[in-house]
Write an enzyme that holds these catalytic residues in place. Structure first.
Site, PDB file in Angstrom:
ATOM      1  N   ASP A  93     -33.623   5.023 -19.065  1.00 16.67           N
ATOM      2  CA  ASP A  93     -33.356   3.681 -19.326  1.00 16.67           C
ATOM      3  C   ASP A  93     -32.899   3.252 -18.013  1.00 16.67           C
ATOM      4  O   ASP A  93     -33.093   3.785 -16.812  1.00 16.67           O
ATOM      5  CB  ASP A  93     -31.994   3.397 -20.418  1.00 16.67           C
ATOM      6  CG  ASP A  93     -30.835   4.310 -19.950  1.00 16.67           C
ATOM      7  OD1 ASP A  93     -30.965   4.782 -18.602  1.00 16.67           O
ATOM      8  OD2 ASP A  93     -30.012   4.358 -20.535  1.00 16.67           O
ATOM      9  N   GLY A  95     -29.895   1.834 -16.717  1.00 12.03           N
ATOM     10  CA  GLY A  95     -28.722   1.996 -16.523  1.00 12.03           C
ATOM     11  C   GLY A  95     -28.019   0.750 -16.695  1.00 12.03           C
ATOM     12  O   GLY A  95     -26.639   0.773 -16.756  1.00 12.03           O
ATOM     13  N   GLY A  96     -28.595  -0.080 -17.299  1.00 12.78           N
ATOM     14  CA  GLY A  96     -28.064  -1.575 -17.418  1.00 12.78           C
ATOM     15  C   GLY A  96     -26.828  -1.542 -18.747  1.00 12.78           C
ATOM     16  O   GLY A  96     -25.806  -1.747 -18.473  1.00 12.78           O
ATOM     17  N   ASP A 147     -31.736  -4.885 -17.190  1.00 11.32           N
ATOM     18  CA  ASP A 147     -31.310  -6.036 -18.009  1.00 11.32           C
ATOM     19  C   ASP A 147     -29.910  -6.058 -18.050  1.00 11.32           C
ATOM     20  O   ASP A 147     -28.936  -5.530 -17.838  1.00 11.32           O
ATOM     21  CB  ASP A 147     -31.751  -5.992 -19.396  1.00 11.32           C
ATOM     22  CG  ASP A 147     -31.433  -4.713 -20.144  1.00 11.32           C
ATOM     23  OD1 ASP A 147     -30.972  -3.857 -19.383  1.00 11.32           O
ATOM     24  OD2 ASP A 147     -31.464  -4.737 -21.582  1.00 11.32           O
ATOM     25  N   GLN A 191     -33.965  -9.768 -24.519  1.00 15.21           N
ATOM     26  CA  GLN A 191     -32.797  -9.918 -25.040  1.00 15.21           C
ATOM     27  C   GLN A 191     -32.738 -11.064 -25.998  1.00 15.21           C
ATOM     28  O   GLN A 191     -33.735 -11.637 -26.451  1.00 15.21           O
ATOM     29  CB  GLN A 191     -31.674  -9.862 -23.938  1.00 15.21           C
ATOM     30  CG  GLN A 191     -31.696  -8.639 -23.192  1.00 15.21           C
ATOM     31  CD  GLN A 191     -30.814  -7.598 -23.883  1.00 15.21           C
ATOM     32  OE1 GLN A 191     -30.200  -7.855 -24.843  1.00 15.21           O
ATOM     33  NE2 GLN A 191     -30.924  -6.233 -23.229  1.00 15.21           N
ATOM     34  N   GLY A 218     -30.438  -4.577 -26.612  1.00 13.72           N
ATOM     35  CA  GLY A 218     -29.167  -5.434 -27.233  1.00 13.72           C
ATOM     36  C   GLY A 218     -29.064  -5.436 -28.761  1.00 13.72           C
ATOM     37  O   GLY A 218     -28.294  -6.543 -29.289  1.00 13.72           O
ATOM     38  N   ASP A 268     -34.876   5.453 -29.631  1.00 10.00           N
ATOM     39  CA  ASP A 268     -33.974   6.506 -29.061  1.00 10.00           C
ATOM     40  C   ASP A 268     -32.798   6.238 -29.599  1.00 10.00           C
ATOM     41  O   ASP A 268     -32.145   5.116 -30.029  1.00 10.00           O
ATOM     42  CB  ASP A 268     -33.776   6.499 -27.368  1.00 10.00           C
ATOM     43  CG  ASP A 268     -32.991   5.305 -27.037  1.00 10.00           C
ATOM     44  OD1 ASP A 268     -33.353   4.188 -27.012  1.00 10.00           O
ATOM     45  OD2 ASP A 268     -31.787   5.772 -26.754  1.00 10.00           O
TER      46      ASP A 268
END
Lengths: 377, 377
Positions: A93, A95-96, A147, A191, A218, A268
């Site tokens: 991913d 990291g956001g 994101d 998003q 999200g 995931d």
């Protein structure tokens, strides 16, 4: 600029799809569930068992890995696969999401997000360019754009602002990705919170930029399942049929079944391992709490029809004992049992889609879960 | 009454011996190290890895198992092997040592020891007869007499009183063991603290009673290694050559090497798994602390000459990362690495004794340890 396509659609059944993604480290059969190895390891499970359970791909968390041991260090040690010993496809991913959920004092600007490490308080900056650089250093086969993920409930203005920022960050990530080696993939993230029009606008903008695959982010952040499913329904028609679709951070077995029915290809979630550590088993009979006293004297396995030895050969009494005694092996066995159940569910969905019997499978599987656990003895 | 002999002495080299013990669940090659599965499971390690590491036999703790899940429950579930899934030889201690070290408010009388459970405070009694009954319910291949183990330092009077009581309890245990099925074994335990004459008297009394095998208890409880070794030297000559000798709760690799050199055949210790959980690896280069920063960027394995994949294939950098990040997999890998090192050491000792080269092996092994770890890179 259109990016090369590494996804092959093999069959559809209603909105459900089965296919294969070819990565530098191997093929991923879809629909795919990616077990989460947060910091370069699965909690309580060796890679051997993850493989034996049928997982093609695992996920690593950029946020955790960039803080410790560090992306440059992992690159110097040969990349994430060599470092961790998982010799197969990996996705990281951006990291956001973890910056939002774990770090302190985060501040989002057009340029980047700044935050303090939850480990030692170090002040760090993560820009779209750095998020890609870090992931390229880690060397995962599939990497994600940076994101901004807002917590729900949020105002429409906040949701829209974060969604638009994520689109602009997606474009910057794509430019930064140009240095990547052949065969590696970059996914965009849509998003839009719980607002269908914003979800659609986000998906359209993302497709306009053009990625190897498309994620929906999200969601599964506390909203009702019905909201999540209607956001999927709003997004999927905007996505190209020939690219993989990834629903991030989802979910329960029921979430997976319903999302696949709506055209999702990848998932995931930490749920199989986290719930395993808390004494919970996912089975054909639904979720079973091994801490419950009803299992103390029960010599029967969780599901004698399962092809996973831990599920079909180990007594409920032993699992109950390990959970009650706080023995690590209880968490280890249940984490494996849950990963194996998730992988079996994905394999069964792939087979049903290929056979054109997905709807029957969906009904039968839901009926099994609804029937609940076998009667105590 | 003399009990049947299930031990076959295959070769001796100086005082060191190699042989085999035939149990209802399989053969145990000696010298043997028994990894400890306290409450019916090895901490952080599956049985598969214990087997692959080369262990023939494992140890279960009667005290823990009688408190939770209970001996009668395990018997109803088919015994310890069926309950835990370890399909090989097992030994259970008598519970005496844990009663001394873990429980509250213990009181020793001629009849029994009474104590409170460290789990829930329940008041319990453990007599020699109940210790045997519990172990027969558990169904281990080798069971131990109940003994009283005193903490060192202790007065000679206290040591002698406990030693004499242990001899009388040994006789009662032997009578209680008469109901056991064919092929199962009962070992006596010699006590005597750090007093050579009491050690000798204890061994003689125990041999007079007559057991399948003979254990030396009450050592490795904090005394210097030299004291432990001289207590072994005082005891071993009193023991019959044709019966197995078991040094309880020992120890470091060096302890094992020196005790085998003095005629000991069996060992158990939590050290491989406990130290593994604390980031320590036992290797040919001695004990290595993976928490140390020198390993952070080191791509080399712990010992490239090892035949255990975790030791020869996994980088020090990855192990260091897992230990620092508190990832369960670090404890799992290091516990396995340590069990594998202990088993390799036992296998090498057996081979050296059979070849008549034990003294050369002992010198070479000590030199490897003394040389210490490879230089940092």
């Amino acid at each position: 600029m259109s990016l090369p396509n590494h996804f092959e659609l093999l069959a559809t059944d209603g909105a459900a799809r089965t296919g294969r993604i070819t990565t530098p480290h191997g093929v991923v059969r879809t629909p795919a569930f990616m077990p989460v190895g947060t910091a370069g390891a699965m909690k309580g499970v060796h890679w051997r068992e993850v493989r034996e359970a049928g997982a093609d791909i695992v996920l690593g968390n950029t946020y955790h890995l960039m803080l410790r041991p560090g992306a440059e260090r992992i690159a110097a040690l040969g990349g994430l696969q060599k470092f961790t010993g998982w010799n197969g496809p990996m996705l990281t991913d951006s990291g956001g999401f973890q910056v939002m959920s774990l770090s302190d004092l985060r501040k989002v600007s057009e340029q980047a997000v700044t935050f303090r490490s939850h480990i030692d308080g170090t002040k760090l900056e993560l820009s779209p360019e750095r998020a890609i650089e870090v992931q390229l250093l880690l060397g995962a086969d599939i990497i994600m754009q940076l994101d901004e993920c807002v917590r729900l409930p949020a105002t429409r203005d906040d949701v829209e602002r974060a969604m638009r920022l994520s689109l602009r960050w997606g474009e910057r990530c794509k430019r930064a990705f140009e240095q990547a080696r052949e065969g590696y993939m970059l996914f965009g993230i849509a998003q839009g919170g719980d607002v269908p029009e914003l979800r659609k606008a986000s998906a359209r903008g993302m497709v306009e930029t053009g990625f190897h695959g498309y994620a929906i982010g999200g969601l599964a952040v506390g909203e009702p399942q019905a909201v999540m499913l209607s956001m999927i329904e709003a997004t999927v028609p905007e996505l190209p049929a020939d690219r993989p679709r990834y629903l991030m951070g989802v979910g329960t077995p029921e979430d997976l079944l319903e999302a696949v029915a709506r055209g999702i290809d990848m998932f995931d979630c930490v749920m199989p391992t986290r719930n395993g550590r808390h004494g919970m088993a996912f089975t054909r009979h639904g979720q079973i709490n091994l801490r419950n006293a009803r299992h103390a004297d029960d010599p029967r396995p969780l599901d004698e029809e399962s092809d996973w030895p831990g599920t079909s050969d180990i007594s409920r009494a032993y699992l109950h004992h390990l959970v009650r005694a706080g023995e690590t092996r209880g968490a280890m066995l249940l984490s494996e049992i849950n990963i194996a159940y998730y992988q079996r569910l994905m394999a069964d969905m792939r087979a049903a889609i290929a056979a054109g019997t997905f709807e029957d499978f969906r009904i039968a599987t839901r009926a099994d879960w609804a029937r609940g656990d076998i009667a105590p003895r």
